[in-house]
Design an enzyme around this catalytic site. Structure first.
Site, PDB file in Angstrom:
ATOM      1  N   GLY A   1       0.368  -9.613   2.085  1.00 12.74           N
ATOM      2  CA  GLY A   1       1.775  -8.923   1.968  1.00 12.74           C
ATOM      3  C   GLY A   1       2.120  -8.017   3.212  1.00 12.74           C
ATOM      4  O   GLY A   1       1.551  -8.097   4.260  1.00 12.74           O
TER       5      GLY A   1
ATOM      6  N   TYR B   1       6.062  -0.050 -12.428  1.00 15.10           N
ATOM      7  CA  TYR B   1       5.320   0.154 -11.106  1.00 15.10           C
ATOM      8  C   TYR B   1       4.772   1.364 -10.824  1.00 15.10           C
ATOM      9  O   TYR B   1       3.497   1.718 -10.678  1.00 15.10           O
ATOM     10  CB  TYR B   1       6.323  -0.337  -9.872  1.00 15.10           C
ATOM     11  CG  TYR B   1       5.807  -0.058  -8.708  1.00 15.10           C
ATOM     12  CD1 TYR B   1       6.423   0.894  -7.949  1.00 15.10           C
ATOM     13  CD2 TYR B   1       4.599  -0.784  -8.137  1.00 15.10           C
ATOM     14  CE1 TYR B   1       5.866   1.136  -6.468  1.00 15.10           C
ATOM     15  CE2 TYR B   1       4.191  -0.570  -6.661  1.00 15.10           C
ATOM     16  CZ  TYR B   1       4.695   0.501  -5.917  1.00 15.10           C
ATOM     17  OH  TYR B   1       4.309   0.476  -4.814  1.00 15.10           O
TER      18      TYR B   1
HETATM   19  C1  VAH Z   1       8.984  -0.082  -3.564  1.00 17.21           C
HETATM   20  N1  VAH Z   1       8.207  -0.431  -1.080  1.00 17.21           N
HETATM   21  O1  VAH Z   1       9.996  -0.063  -3.121  1.00 17.21           O
HETATM   22  C2  VAH Z   1       7.756  -0.075  -2.496  1.00 17.21           C
HETATM   23  C3  VAH Z   1       7.410   1.379  -2.522  1.00 17.21           C
HETATM   24  C4  VAH Z   1       8.006   3.800  -2.387  1.00 17.21           C
HETATM   25  C5  VAH Z   1       8.680   2.491  -2.450  1.00 17.21           C
HETATM   26  O2  VAH Z   1       6.431   1.815  -3.282  1.00 17.21           O
HETATM   27  O3  VAH Z   1       8.436  -0.391  -4.644  1.00 17.21           O
END
Ligand code: VAH
Length: 312
Positions: free
Chosen positions: A9, A139
């Site tokens: 990643g 997330y």
């Molecule tokens: C996202 N790059 O955009 C990641 C990150 C704070 C952003 O967790 O989901």
């Protein structure tokens, strides 16, 4: 031996390189759900599905790692398209790794959280280490749950698991994977290729960001800190700089004077970004393990344009 799970990643790629430099190429075992595009026979690599406990068990038996870095995750935008998979990978993948790290006596575990753990009712400016946290993306919810689980495994079982709430990370070596902050990477590629970029966030969307070199250096400094110095076992706030797409475009124009930015107005990632902090307060990381960013917006822009213009 150092094991990295999710080494293909955006972060895993550069963390793996830094760990190889630090510990030696043969002592760092990289792994991901599929083989990397450019496979290097000198680099120890295994195909591992972090949700497959049996193969993960064999992996830990084979390598008996002293440190484990778990970078496998599904990020915010992709996670909203596949919520159940995001929860499963981000939470059960973490539980699998924590259980096996306990079973095999791993000395230290690193697991990344994110500023996505903050939500609409968290303070927006200089969001503190301890705060109201009501994330409303799968997330963010999975990362908040993961933080609670990490603190639990440290408190109840004594596992030395350490974590950083990464802001948006900007880099040029490996592509980002489905994040909301990825505009801050795509913009450089488009500016250099076409001198124009249509941004999926509004021009005034301020977000905390960090250059990859700062993120990797901060991660290694945290992992080297004495356990006694760490007052946070959920995840450390960390930031480099906060800016808006308009501010970034202005900085890019110092290098590409004719660069034009347009704004899309209905991208689903705007709703995600609107729930996140504009800026982060990271005094706990500064006090506990001496964190200090080195790259500001001008440095990041200089680095990205200098390194990308030869590749494009
Ligand atoms: C996202 N790059 O955009 C990641 C990150 C704070 C952003 O967790 O989901």
């Amino acid at each position: 031996r150092i094991v990295i799970i999710g080494s293909n990643g955006q972060i895993g790629t550069e963390l793996a390189a830094a760990l190889r430099t630090k510990f030696g190429i043969k002592h760092v075992i990289t792994s991901d759900i599929r083989a990397p595009q450019a496979s290097n026979p000198d680099v120890p690599f295994e195909i591992i599905d972090v949700l497959d406990r049996k193969s993960l068990h064999l992996f830990f038996t084979k390598y008996r790692p002293t440190q484990v870095y778990l970078l496998a995750a599904m990020l915010s935008a992709t996670g909203e398209k596949h919520p159940r998979q995001a929860w499963d990978l981000n939470v059960n993948g973490l539980l699998n790794v924590l259980d096996l790290s306990l079973e095999y006596g791993v000395n230290k575990v690193f697991w990344p959280s994110s500023i996505a753990v903050f939500g609409p009712h968290s303070p927006k400016v200089n969001t503190p280490q301890y705060s109201v946290m009501d994330p409303n993306t799968v997330y963010g919810i999975s990362k908040l749950a993961g933080e609670r689980i990490c603190e639990y495994y440290h408190g109840r079982y004594g596992l030395d698991v350490r974590s950083i709430r990464y802001p948006g990370i900007i880099s040029w070596k490996a592509a980002p994977g489905g994040g909301t902050t990825d505009y801050a990477i795509h913009i450089f590629h488009e500016a250099l290729k076409n001198n124009i970029y249509t941004c999926f966030l509004s021009g005034d969307t301020a977000l905390p960001m960090l250059y990859m070199d700062d993120a990797v250096r901060g991660t290694l400094v945290l992992m080297d800190a004495p356990a006694s110095a760490l007052s946070v076992r959920s995840s450390y706030n960390l930031t480099g700089v906060s800016f808006t797409p308009a501010m970034l475009a202005t900085e890019i124009r110092k290098h590409l004077p004719d660069f034009i930015i347009n704004y899309e107005t209905h991208d689903p990632r705007q709703a995600i970004a609107d729930t996140w902090p504009n800026s982060i307060e990271d005094s706990a990381a500064r006090q506990d393990w001496g964190w200090k960013p080195r790259f500001d917006l001008a440095d990041i822009t200089e680095e990205m344009i200098t390194n990308l213009k030869d590749n494009i």
